[in-house]
Each structure stands twice: as C-alpha cells, then as structure tokens.
Design a protein around this motif. Sequence first.
Motif, mmCIF file in Angstrom:
data_model
loop_
_atom_site.group_PDB
_atom_site.id
_atom_site.type_symbol
_atom_site.label_atom_id
_atom_site.label_comp_id
_atom_site.label_asym_id
_atom_site.label_seq_id
_atom_site.Cartn_x
_atom_site.Cartn_y
_atom_site.Cartn_z
ATOM 1 N N TYR A 181 49.881 -1.039 -37.693
ATOM 2 C CA TYR A 181 49.501 -0.482 -38.989
ATOM 3 C C TYR A 181 48.555 -1.429 -39.727
ATOM 4 O O TYR A 181 48.491 -2.618 -39.425
ATOM 5 N N MET A 184 54.190 -9.252 -54.268
ATOM 6 C CA MET A 184 53.133 -9.508 -53.299
ATOM 7 C C MET A 184 52.126 -10.574 -53.732
ATOM 8 O O MET A 184 51.589 -10.546 -54.825
ATOM 9 N N ARG A 242 43.202 1.688 -53.889
ATOM 10 C CA ARG A 242 43.479 0.328 -53.402
ATOM 11 C C ARG A 242 42.859 -0.024 -52.047
ATOM 12 O O ARG A 242 42.281 0.779 -51.374
ATOM 13 N N ASP A 243 43.065 -1.278 -51.692
ATOM 14 C CA ASP A 243 42.738 -1.863 -50.381
ATOM 15 C C ASP A 243 41.230 -1.936 -50.122
ATOM 16 O O ASP A 243 40.730 -1.444 -49.093
ATOM 17 N N GLN A 277 49.717 -9.863 -46.832
ATOM 18 C CA GLN A 277 50.667 -9.444 -47.850
ATOM 19 C C GLN A 277 51.964 -10.224 -47.639
ATOM 20 O O GLN A 277 52.636 -10.074 -46.619
ATOM 21 N N GLU A 290 45.342 4.473 -46.465
ATOM 22 C CA GLU A 290 45.402 3.068 -46.868
ATOM 23 C C GLU A 290 44.496 2.231 -45.966
ATOM 24 O O GLU A 290 44.100 2.647 -44.886
ATOM 25 N N CYS A 291 44.202 1.020 -46.419
ATOM 26 C CA CYS A 291 43.595 -0.026 -45.597
ATOM 27 C C CYS A 291 42.377 0.414 -44.775
ATOM 28 O O CYS A 291 42.406 0.384 -43.541
ATOM 29 N N TRP A 297 60.060 -6.345 -48.753
ATOM 30 C CA TRP A 297 58.818 -6.149 -49.490
ATOM 31 C C TRP A 297 59.035 -6.398 -50.986
ATOM 32 O O TRP A 297 60.045 -6.002 -51.550
ATOM 33 N N ASN A 346 53.447 -8.002 -44.753
ATOM 34 C CA ASN A 346 52.884 -6.757 -44.224
ATOM 35 C C ASN A 346 51.396 -6.938 -43.964
ATOM 36 O O ASN A 346 51.027 -7.869 -43.243
ATOM 37 N N ASP A 347 50.537 -6.090 -44.478
ATOM 38 C CA ASP A 347 49.147 -6.013 -44.021
ATOM 39 C C ASP A 347 48.414 -7.356 -43.871
ATOM 40 O O ASP A 347 48.493 -8.209 -44.754
ATOM 41 N N PHE A 387 47.751 -6.946 -54.014
ATOM 42 C CA PHE A 387 47.832 -6.018 -52.882
ATOM 43 C C PHE A 387 46.687 -6.301 -51.907
ATOM 44 O O PHE A 387 45.945 -7.269 -52.037
ATOM 45 N N SER A 388 46.531 -5.399 -50.949
ATOM 46 C CA SER A 388 45.610 -5.659 -49.842
ATOM 47 C C SER A 388 44.145 -5.635 -50.255
ATOM 48 O O SER A 388 43.768 -5.022 -51.252
ATOM 49 N N TRP A 417 56.527 1.315 -41.723
ATOM 50 C CA TRP A 417 57.225 1.406 -43.018
ATOM 51 C C TRP A 417 58.565 2.115 -42.917
ATOM 52 O O TRP A 417 59.426 1.955 -43.772
#
Length: 473
Positions: free
Chosen positions: A256, A51, A141-142, A40, A193-194, A48, A23-24, A80-81, A278
């Motif tokens: 995304y 990670m 996060r991220d 990720q 997110e992100c 998923w 993913n990311d 995670f990211s 997602w």
Amino acid sequence: FDTTNREKFRPVYHFSPLYGWMNDPNGMVYKDGEYHLFYQHNPYGSKWGNMNWGHAISKDLINWEHRPDAITPDAFGTIFSGSAVVDHNNTAGFGAGAIIAIYTQNGDRQVQSIAYSTDNGRTFTKYADNPVLVSEARDFRDPKVFWYEGTKRWIMVLAVGQEMQIFSSPNLKNWIFESSFGKGQGAHGNVWECPDLFELPVEGTNEKKWVLLCSLGDGPFGDSATQYFVGTFNGKEFVNESPSKTKWMDWGKDHYATVTWSDAPDNRRIAIAWMSNWQYANDVPTSQYRSPNSVPRDLSLFTVDGETYLQSAPSPELLKLRDVSKKRSFKVNGTRTIKDMIAGNEGAYEIELTIENQHADIIGFRLYNDKGEEVDMQYDMKEKKFSMDRRKSGDVGFNENFPMLTWTAIESGKDELKLRLFVDKSSVEAFGDGGRFVMTNQVFPSEPYTHIDFYSKGGAYKVDSFVIYKLKK
Ligand code: FRU
C-alpha cells in the motif's frame, strides 16, 4: 527508548522503524549519494496516531541509518503523507539544492505545508507562511511534487476524495489548480490516497508513457492496494489511455501507499510500499514496532496485446544480500520433499526458481516449518493463475481479514516459469517473470519455514533450477 530488537518477526533486510508504528513511506528523495526515506511514524506507540515524519538515510537502499523524526506536529495539525524534492534552481528561495518537503497537515482540515533543509535532510525548517494550499474538501492530502521541464513548473498531484487533482507552481509556495482525474477511471469504492506521477520508457520501443499511481481501500482481496493508470501528461492534464481497465501493481494483501524516489540516479524509478493493510495493520502480532516496508523495486513498462503494464523488479541492490547458497535441479512427478533447504536458516532468504512445465496442470510448492505452518503457492497452468495461500501460515487469528489466498492471472502460453521469492521473517514477496506480476503478503509463523515440498498434479514438471540464498546485511 530501548530499541534493542526483541521482535522475532522483525525483518532482516526490509526497513522497519526502530520503535513504534509506521505506515506510508514519505518524501523519498535522493541527493548526493544518499537515499532519504521518511515515513508516517507514531513515535509514542505501536498503533496509528500522533503522526510525524520518521526519517532514515541509506546509501544502498538496504542499510538504513535511523534518524530522529524530521517533521513534527504543530498548530496546523499532525504530519500526514507527502513528498520531497531537491530545488536545484532555488525556485523557492531557500537555497539552491535545498531539500523541500511538501506534506499534508491534518488538523481542523487537511492543508498542505512545506519545510526545507539546507543540510542534506539532517534538519528541517518549516516555511513561515504555511500552509501553502488549503481547500474546503474533507479529504485533501498526500501531495506528490515533481519538476516538469516542459512548462518549467512544479507539479503537485493531490488525492482529493475519490479523484486526483493536479496543481502547478513556479516556487512551491503559490499553487494553481490545473485539472482533476478520476471519474469513471479504475477502481473506486473508497477515497484515493498517495498519488505518484512519472514518465517511463516502454520496453522494446522508443516511446515513453506516464504512470499515475493511486492507492485505495478497495483492492482485489479487500481494502488496501495500489492501482495505476498509464497514459499521457502535458503539464496540466493526465489522460488515461485505457479507461476501461483496472490495473494493480501487486496482487498480495500487503502492498500500500506505493511511491517512488525523486531524483534517483541513472534514470531509475524506484518504488517502495508500506507492507501492510488497513484492515488489520493495527492488530498484527508485533509490539515493539508495527509494519515494515516492501523491498525496493525498480519500475519499467512492458506491452502485451497492445496494453501497457508496470513491471516491478526487485532492485539490483538486493543481490548484495546474497550469502551462501544451494542449487538443485530435479523432476517433480507427485511430491518432492526438501527438508532443511539450507543449513542455519533463520527465515531470511531468497529462492530463485526456473521451472519447465511438461504436462502438469498444477505446479505447486509449499514452504513450511516443523509446526505444520505453511505458505502454499501454485501455478495453475489450466486456469493461467498464480496463487499464494497464507491461511495456515502461522498466527492468522488476530483479525478475520488476515487469512487469505491471493491470486493473479499469468501470461498465457508460457512453459518456462521464472520466480523469485523474498522471505524475511514475517513476509513473502513473489516476483514472477522479472516482476511482470508481484505478490506481497505478510505471514507470522511461530518459527521460520525451513522446508519445501514441490508437488505436481495432472502431469510432471522439471525444476531446471532451484537456488536458495541465505540473505544477510
Ligand atoms: C494512507 C494514509 C494517507 C494519509 C496517511 C495518514 O495510508 O491514509 O492518505 O496521509 O495515511 O497516516
């Protein structure tokens, strides 16, 4: 693992992991002529989970050398990211020029940790006093980190529930809270997110503005999408200049977790997105790997009617992919069929279109194959819209949220339309007006779309130039 390509959907010029789930995009940083891309990664399966930070290196954003996973789980959790920086001034004490990754660990709670590399990203050592930032918040996060010269501090933007929090640090180890951003701003409806935060010149002016990127699961066509805010940043606080507007970076369903490279050369701001959603990312009909990235895009800002927007142009490196081409020009009044747009088409190509409208209400074109699978695109000149319909694009039945027509408003009063389409086995990315609008959608045809029909409704139009290029690495 045997990573010989056995996937007919695997893209030719988009990045995809050799094996397993992705993913990311994470930790994108440029140093000494190399673009690093972390991501990720589930190295054990194509859904998923577990990670890690996968890793690849490129000199040209197109050809990627796959590397072993760079950062792997430990007692604080899975990885995670996050982002990465070059510590030019040795603020953290790991050495001048160390690449330092700042990432979330997902364990009992979400915490931020750091790891450093003194061999240009080939190996990473985790900091002994991890984690460097903790909280009671559940979604925390991220981290996106950059150096802010004005205060000589590192700035971290972190996604916390439905807002972004800004922290600062002299050394990447001790962080203090500065401000939060989000209440009453843009789209909500799911956790943010992100993040990314950077400054860009505004086209045609001497001005610069700050852009805050924010991915969230409440996009215009359901779930994953990237919104952005334009405004100011003073080292402590981001202020959105138009709080009543929601702005989307891309109007497709598969764009995304969009973030940009740190330290890219020539003041470029290059973004890449995860090309999935997602809603169905775990179900798409690939198995050796799951989900590629978008093509790289160079970002800039432009203003229309006093409002400033992001422009995402295909990165110039993509021009190097162009192989043989075929150019045509013609008038469309009714339907114009072009069978076999180019010889030997294996589903990796670019189409560059310049269209002059005469009186048409609908300027349409349909990419299709001999199985009757198609992607239908239209400019609706009355409604001032561009749309892409993938409802009959091939395998669409693996998830009820996949079949979809996506659309975006286009600038009014234009009679010359410019579009670049990037097709790569299982995706179509449309860039209108040099990237003033973008639409990214996955498709899973049983064989490549080799034909195109142009059609008009309500009047005629002229295709001044239709060029198809085979693309190859
Ligand atoms: C976004 C995201 C991030 C998180 C990562 C986990 O797609 O949910 O917020 O860090 O994926 O894989």
